[in-house]
Design an enzyme around this catalytic site. Structure first.
Site, PDB file in Angstrom:
ATOM      1  N   ASP A  24       0.849  -1.197   0.000  1.00 39.80           N
ATOM      2  CA  ASP A  24       0.000   0.000   0.000  1.00 39.80           C
ATOM      3  C   ASP A  24       0.876   1.236   0.000  1.00 39.80           C
ATOM      4  O   ASP A  24       2.061   1.179   0.291  1.00 39.80           O
ATOM      5  CB  ASP A  24      -0.873   0.014   1.271  1.00 39.80           C
ATOM      6  N   ASP A  81       1.396   4.383   2.098  1.00 41.09           N
ATOM      7  CA  ASP A  81       1.037   4.721   3.478  1.00 41.09           C
ATOM      8  C   ASP A  81       0.206   6.006   3.511  1.00 41.09           C
ATOM      9  O   ASP A  81       0.094   6.723   2.525  1.00 41.09           O
ATOM     10  CB  ASP A  81       2.315   4.861   4.305  1.00 41.09           C
TER      11      ASP A  81
END
Ligand SMILES: [Zn+2]
Length: 268
Positions: free
Chosen positions: A209, A211
């Site tokens: 991902d 962040d």
């Protein structure tokens, strides 16, 4: 997995500490070993078997049923148990958030530096005596080289946070401003405990991902992290397999840090 055996009969020289997806990693005939240590039981029984012609021990970091949160993982027991089996080289695949738009989900990074932002975790075996372990370069250069392949990013700074919550946008933006590359919750104290036991250690981080600091929208959600990890698990396993094959054998001078030091405890 075909059998269980005792620590005395199962030996390994390389270990993988990773997610439970690595159970399918072994050639035929792997055996499960239940070990106790002076620091309690490790996260799970350890599977020992052959991978790429090497004797490999696999330990699921979060437990066989993912029962340990990052801050409750028995890090000391995990590293001690691996060393009891004879392991001197550890590859630590993990999920990580990216702090830069240069690295999106699916990127694989072999960090060269670490920043410890955990709190309250025991990060040493040496509660007595003047033992101050060298940690300027937290990862073994030889193992990092073994894990670096075309397509992997060969350096980066991993900041390890306490969790289990994800970072706030302000924290994430601050980490990014420092020039740090990745964030996760399990990379420490694993790295320093390996060093204290003179085991070579390298992290292989899979970006799951962006962040919170660089993501527009809702921020990081655990469900998305797990899904992205699963999507890339086979590629990660292929990379770890080639890293095991390329891992040097024999002693590593750089990770032998206790030469000439009288330790307050006897290492296994
Ligand atoms: Zn080393």
């Amino acid at each position: 997995m075909t059998a269980t055996s005792s620590p005395g009969t199962s030996r390994a020289d390389v270990a993988v500490i990773g997610g439970s997806g690595f159970y399918s990693f072994f050639d035929e005939g792997a055996a499960e070993v239940t070990i106790d240590t002076p620091y309690g039981a490790p996260s799970a029984p350890i599977t020992v078997g052959d991978v790429e012609g090497r004797r490999v021990a696999f330990l699921p970091r979060h437990g066989a049923q993912h029962e340990f949160a990052p801050h409750t993982i028995p890090y000391r027991a995990n590293l001690w148990a691996l060393r009891m089996l004879g392991v001197r080289r550890v590859f630590a695949p993990c999920a990580a958030g990216s702090l830069t738009t240069d690295l999106g989900p699916g990127a694989m990074v072999v960090p060269d530096q670490l920043v410890d932002r955990t709190s309250g975790r025991t990060q040493t075996f040496f509660d007595g005596g003047g033992v101050h372990v060298q940690f300027a370069d937290p990862y073994c250069a030889d193992l990092r080289k073994a894990a670096s392949r075309p397509g992997t990013v060969e350096d980066g700074v991993l900041v390890v946070v306490e969790g289990p919550r994800f970072s706030t946008r302000a924290e994430s933006a601050w980490f990014a401003r420092q020039g740090w590359t990745l964030v996760n919750m399990t990379g420490h104290p694993e790295a320093v405990l390996a060093r204290e036991l003179e085991m070579c250690y390298a992290t292989i981080a899979l970006v799951t991902d962006l962040d919170a600091g660089i993501e527009a929208g809702t921020g990081v959600r655990a469900v998305d992290v797990f899904a992205e990890f699963q999507r890339n698990l086979e590629s990660l396993k292929t990379l770890v397999r080639s890293a095991i094959a390329a891992a040097p054998e024999g002693p590593c001078e750089a990770c032998r840090v206790h030469e000439g030091v009288t330790l307050p405890i006897e290492l296994p």
